[in-house]
Design a protein around this motif. Structure first.
Motif, PDB file in Angstrom:
ATOM      1  N   ARG A  92      60.537  14.814  88.228  1.00  0.00           N
ATOM      2  CA  ARG A  92      60.889  13.747  87.283  1.00  0.00           C
ATOM      3  C   ARG A  92      62.149  14.124  86.514  1.00  0.00           C
ATOM      4  NH1 ARG A  92      62.898  10.769  84.630  1.00  0.00           N
ATOM      5  NH2 ARG A  92      62.119   9.051  83.335  1.00  0.00           N
ATOM      6  N   GLN A  93      62.297  15.412  86.186  1.00  0.00           N
ATOM      7  CA  GLN A  93      63.504  15.883  85.503  1.00  0.00           C
ATOM      8  C   GLN A  93      64.730  15.751  86.417  1.00  0.00           C
ATOM      9  OE1 GLN A  93      62.242  19.875  84.608  1.00  0.00           O
ATOM     10  NE2 GLN A  93      61.253  19.315  82.677  1.00  0.00           N
ATOM     11  N   VAL A  94      64.581  16.138  87.679  1.00  0.00           N
ATOM     12  CA  VAL A  94      65.690  16.022  88.640  1.00  0.00           C
ATOM     13  C   VAL A  94      66.077  14.562  88.826  1.00  0.00           C
ATOM     14  CG1 VAL A  94      66.384  16.395  91.040  1.00  0.00           C
ATOM     15  CG2 VAL A  94      65.069  18.157  89.846  1.00  0.00           C
ATOM     16  N   ALA A  95      65.074  13.692  88.884  1.00  0.00           N
ATOM     17  CA  ALA A  95      65.305  12.265  89.145  1.00  0.00           C
ATOM     18  C   ALA A  95      66.108  11.584  88.049  1.00  0.00           C
ATOM     19  CB  ALA A  95      63.966  11.550  89.320  1.00  0.00           C
ATOM     20  N   GLU A  96      66.124  12.169  86.872  1.00  0.00           N
ATOM     21  CA  GLU A  96      66.811  11.547  85.729  1.00  0.00           C
ATOM     22  C   GLU A  96      68.272  11.250  86.040  1.00  0.00           C
ATOM     23  OE1 GLU A  96      66.878   9.866  81.988  1.00  0.00           O
ATOM     24  OE2 GLU A  96      65.120  10.727  83.003  1.00  0.00           O
ATOM     25  N   ALA A  97      68.915  12.088  86.861  1.00  0.00           N
ATOM     26  CA  ALA A  97      70.345  11.907  87.147  1.00  0.00           C
ATOM     27  C   ALA A  97      70.636  10.624  87.918  1.00  0.00           C
ATOM     28  CB  ALA A  97      70.877  13.110  87.930  1.00  0.00           C
ATOM     29  N   ALA A  98      69.627  10.062  88.593  1.00  0.00           N
ATOM     30  CA  ALA A  98      69.829   8.808  89.329  1.00  0.00           C
ATOM     31  C   ALA A  98      69.790   7.591  88.417  1.00  0.00           C
ATOM     32  CB  ALA A  98      68.770   8.661  90.421  1.00  0.00           C
ATOM     33  N   LEU A  99      69.262   7.760  87.211  1.00  0.00           N
ATOM     34  CA  LEU A  99      69.100   6.650  86.275  1.00  0.00           C
ATOM     35  C   LEU A  99      70.370   6.511  85.436  1.00  0.00           C
ATOM     36  CD1 LEU A  99      65.435   7.470  85.191  1.00  0.00           C
ATOM     37  CD2 LEU A  99      66.196   5.832  86.937  1.00  0.00           C
ATOM     38  N   ARG A 100      71.411   5.980  86.068  1.00  0.00           N
ATOM     39  CA  ARG A 100      72.695   5.830  85.422  1.00  0.00           C
ATOM     40  C   ARG A 100      73.349   4.561  85.946  1.00  0.00           C
ATOM     41  NH1 ARG A 100      73.063   5.823  90.487  1.00  0.00           N
ATOM     42  NH2 ARG A 100      75.035   6.383  91.434  1.00  0.00           N
ATOM     43  N   PRO A 101      74.362   4.043  85.236  1.00  0.00           N
ATOM     44  CA  PRO A 101      75.050   2.842  85.725  1.00  0.00           C
ATOM     45  C   PRO A 101      75.683   3.086  87.088  1.00  0.00           C
ATOM     46  CG  PRO A 101      75.624   3.304  83.443  1.00  0.00           C
ATOM     47  CD  PRO A 101      74.899   4.504  83.942  1.00  0.00           C
ATOM     48  N   TRP A 102      75.729   2.051  87.929  1.00  0.00           N
ATOM     49  CA  TRP A 102      76.333   2.171  89.252  1.00  0.00           C
ATOM     50  C   TRP A 102      77.097   0.899  89.572  1.00  0.00           C
ATOM     51  CZ3 TRP A 102      73.828  -1.849  91.552  1.00  0.00           C
ATOM     52  CH2 TRP A 102      72.493  -2.121  91.128  1.00  0.00           C
ATOM     53  N   THR A 103      78.084   1.037  90.454  1.00  0.00           N
ATOM     54  CA  THR A 103      78.883  -0.109  90.891  1.00  0.00           C
ATOM     55  C   THR A 103      78.169  -0.795  92.047  1.00  0.00           C
ATOM     56  OG1 THR A 103      80.936   0.998  90.258  1.00  0.00           O
ATOM     57  CG2 THR A 103      81.107  -0.850  91.803  1.00  0.00           C
ATOM     58  N   PRO A 104      77.897  -2.103  91.968  1.00  0.00           N
ATOM     59  CA  PRO A 104      77.164  -2.781  93.034  1.00  0.00           C
ATOM     60  C   PRO A 104      77.860  -2.670  94.387  1.00  0.00           C
ATOM     61  CG  PRO A 104      77.284  -4.169  91.084  1.00  0.00           C
ATOM     62  CD  PRO A 104      78.199  -3.009  90.841  1.00  0.00           C
ATOM     63  N   ALA A 105      77.077  -2.372  95.417  1.00  0.00           N
ATOM     64  CA  ALA A 105      77.584  -2.268  96.785  1.00  0.00           C
ATOM     65  C   ALA A 105      76.634  -3.006  97.717  1.00  0.00           C
ATOM     66  CB  ALA A 105      77.692  -0.798  97.202  1.00  0.00           C
ATOM     67  N   PHE A 106      77.086  -3.260  98.935  1.00  0.00           N
ATOM     68  CA  PHE A 106      76.234  -3.843  99.975  1.00  0.00           C
ATOM     69  C   PHE A 106      75.355  -2.695 100.493  1.00  0.00           C
ATOM     70  CE2 PHE A 106      76.382  -7.087 103.719  1.00  0.00           C
ATOM     71  CZ  PHE A 106      75.017  -6.918 103.940  1.00  0.00           C
ATOM     72  N   THR A 107      74.084  -2.708 100.134  1.00  0.00           N
ATOM     73  CA  THR A 107      73.188  -1.622 100.508  1.00  0.00           C
ATOM     74  C   THR A 107      72.126  -2.093 101.506  1.00  0.00           C
ATOM     75  OG1 THR A 107      71.812  -2.061  98.555  1.00  0.00           O
ATOM     76  CG2 THR A 107      73.482  -0.331  98.369  1.00  0.00           C
ATOM     77  N   HIS A 108      71.721  -1.179 102.373  1.00  0.00           N
ATOM     78  CA  HIS A 108      70.668  -1.451 103.349  1.00  0.00           C
ATOM     79  C   HIS A 108      69.305  -1.429 102.680  1.00  0.00           C
ATOM     80  CE1 HIS A 108      67.718  -0.358 106.486  1.00  0.00           C
ATOM     81  NE2 HIS A 108      68.533  -0.960 107.350  1.00  0.00           N
TER      82      HIS A 108
END
Length: 248
Positions: A136-152
């Protein structure tokens, strides 16, 4: 005479193969709509739609073989992984769809889902508390603003087909939409960290690897209970639980 092969089946959907035709049965019409629309927009090779008659979608098989599977060895060369990275970059550079996909959940919604899932993993005794807390501590870094992209949105290596060093098809687009590009890269390399450099070579731009590591933890934490409840084995060697343990 062709036999009917059950590719995957659970309470939400099922995929059958008859010869070179795949039949996808899904009670959620919205997922089928997304899959068809995403395949028509994606600038990478995808299956051809043969016909639709809800709740069934019929598509062609794509040529080539997959790069491997989670929990198993990769059958693809480093050059094939690099080619896959280039194809993913081409997808991410395309105009994003109008709808949010699986990789496009808001930070607040994702954090709430993650916290609830972590609590269930511990209270139900599925995973030890220290393993959940660390990831859960490692996962925190993914919870940030991101630029929208065409994702699968579900870019497992089993969904990417190659012939030699050429990408010949990408399948299973029902989770596609506007989202975080690094979610796709993390999903694609989950359990195959040794090929991350090859993928990044093909992708051709610097990304924050800490965020990819965070998505490995986050995606695995969200998947373990669902997989366990639907007859899959996240505890198999090289699968989600081993990914979580590697973060320790």
């Amino acid at each position: 005479m062709n036999e009917v092969e059950v590719v995957v089946a659970h309470s939400e959907r099922a995929t059958l193969r008859v010869g070179d035709v795949f039949l996808k049965v899904d009670a959620d019409q919205a997922r089928i709509d997304v899959e068809v629309e995403a395949m028509s927009l994606a600038p990478v090779p995808t299956p051809k739609v043969l016909w639709r008659k809800p709740p069934v979608l019929a598509i062609t098989a794509v040529p080539g073989t997959t790069l491997g599977r989670l929990g198993g060895p990769s059958t693809g060369s480093p050059a094939a992984w690099t080619a896959a990275g280039a194809a993913i970059r081409k997808l991410h550079d395309a105009p994003p769809p109008s709808w949010p996909g699986r990789a496009g959940r808001s930070i607040d919604a994702l954090e709430a889902e993650l916290d609830a899932e972590c609590e269930l993993l511990v209270t139900r005794g599925i995973l030890p508390a220290d393993l959940v807390t660390r990831n859960r501590q490692v996962a925190e870094a993914a919870l940030r603003p991101w630029t929208p992209a065409f994702t699968h949105g579900d870019l497992q290596i089993a969904h990417v087909f190659v012939d030699g060093d050429e990408v010949t098809g990408i399948i299973d687009w029902s989770e596609a939409g506007r989202g975080d590009a690094l979610y796709d890269l993390a999903t694609f390399t989950l359990g195959h960290e040794d090929h991350l450099d090859d993928v990044m070579t093909g992708y051709g731009t610097d990304v924050d690897l800490d965020v990819i590591h965070a998505w490995w933890s986050l995606r695995s934490l969200l998947a373990v209970r669902w997989l366990n409840d639907h007859g899959f084995d996240p505890f198999a060697p090289g699968c989600e639980v081993d990914v979580l343990k590697s973060r320790m």
